[in-house]
Enzyme design. Sequence first.
Site, PDB file in Angstrom:
ATOM      1  N   LYS A 299      -0.756   3.953  -7.252  1.00 59.42           N
ATOM      2  CA  LYS A 299      -1.489   3.770  -5.996  1.00 59.42           C
ATOM      3  C   LYS A 299      -0.723   4.467  -4.872  1.00 59.42           C
ATOM      4  CE  LYS A 299      -3.970  -0.297  -4.242  1.00 59.42           C
ATOM      5  NZ  LYS A 299      -3.853  -1.753  -4.096  1.00 59.42           N
TER       6      LYS A 299
HETATM    7  O1  G3P Z   1      -5.232  -4.498  -2.674  1.00 63.62           O
HETATM    8  C1  G3P Z   1      -5.790  -4.036  -1.500  1.00 63.62           C
HETATM    9  C2  G3P Z   1      -6.754  -4.956  -0.812  1.00 63.62           C
HETATM   10  O2  G3P Z   1      -7.668  -5.504  -1.713  1.00 63.62           O
HETATM   11  C3  G3P Z   1      -6.151  -5.915   0.171  1.00 63.62           C
HETATM   12  O3  G3P Z   1      -7.030  -6.923   0.579  1.00 63.62           O
HETATM   13  O4  G3P Z   1      -7.488  -9.105   1.682  1.00 63.62           O
HETATM   14  O5  G3P Z   1      -5.269  -7.968   2.035  1.00 63.62           O
HETATM   15  O6  G3P Z   1      -7.331  -7.067   3.071  1.00 63.62           O
HETATM   16  P1  G3P Z   1      -6.755  -7.805   1.911  1.00 63.62           P
END
Ligand code: G3P
Length: 216
Positions: free
Chosen positions: A83
Amino acid sequence: MKFFADTAEIADIKDLADTGLLDGVTTNPSLIAKSGRDFIEVTKEICGIVSGPVSAEVVALDHAGMMREAEILRKIADNVCIKVPLTIDGLKTCKALTGDGTMVNVTLCFSANQALLAAKAGATFVSPFVGRHDDNGFDGMQLIADIRLIYDNYAFATEILVASVRHGIHVLEAAKIGADVMTAPPAVIKGLVKHVLTDKGIEGFLADWAKTGQSL
Ligand code: G3P
């Protein structure tokens, strides 16, 4: 649509893998920190539970540093997906890694133009963050629809991985638009099964079954 779990919690991943719903896992530095586990060790363990792509994120900001970290990460298992952030150095790294057959997830995508760049750099996945987009007063789902349109216009093979999913409506809308993958916290994935009429139906059937006096 493929379902990835957005977590580094082993118990949750095992639990979901047993349902047959899980096609992969995504992690990020915040999720690794939350797990309290060693990055390499926990990633290796996750790769042994799911056969699909497991995203592991670099933390270097420059191309050379990203390549060095990717070299360490891709040795963990064949299903590791590197990533990288949506920056020029991230795109360079994406181009180099996918060029020799390594899966790459280009993350932190907040515009359709950024997604266009990721596809041109040969990304396996692009991760638009719908929840964080919504949080900042934008329309996360419009972003997914725009990326779908652009990718279809040019037949890009990059898969749209809807990230930062917060609830079932995000999943539903992403599926209607035709996103390839969504990644969500295990609780959101499990929440999709819930319906008040399913619970009520089970209750009614069990009450009637009890009246028969039979057992299985
Ligand atoms: O892994 C990346 C993403 O899904 C992060 O989500 O909830 O931290 O905005 P969030």
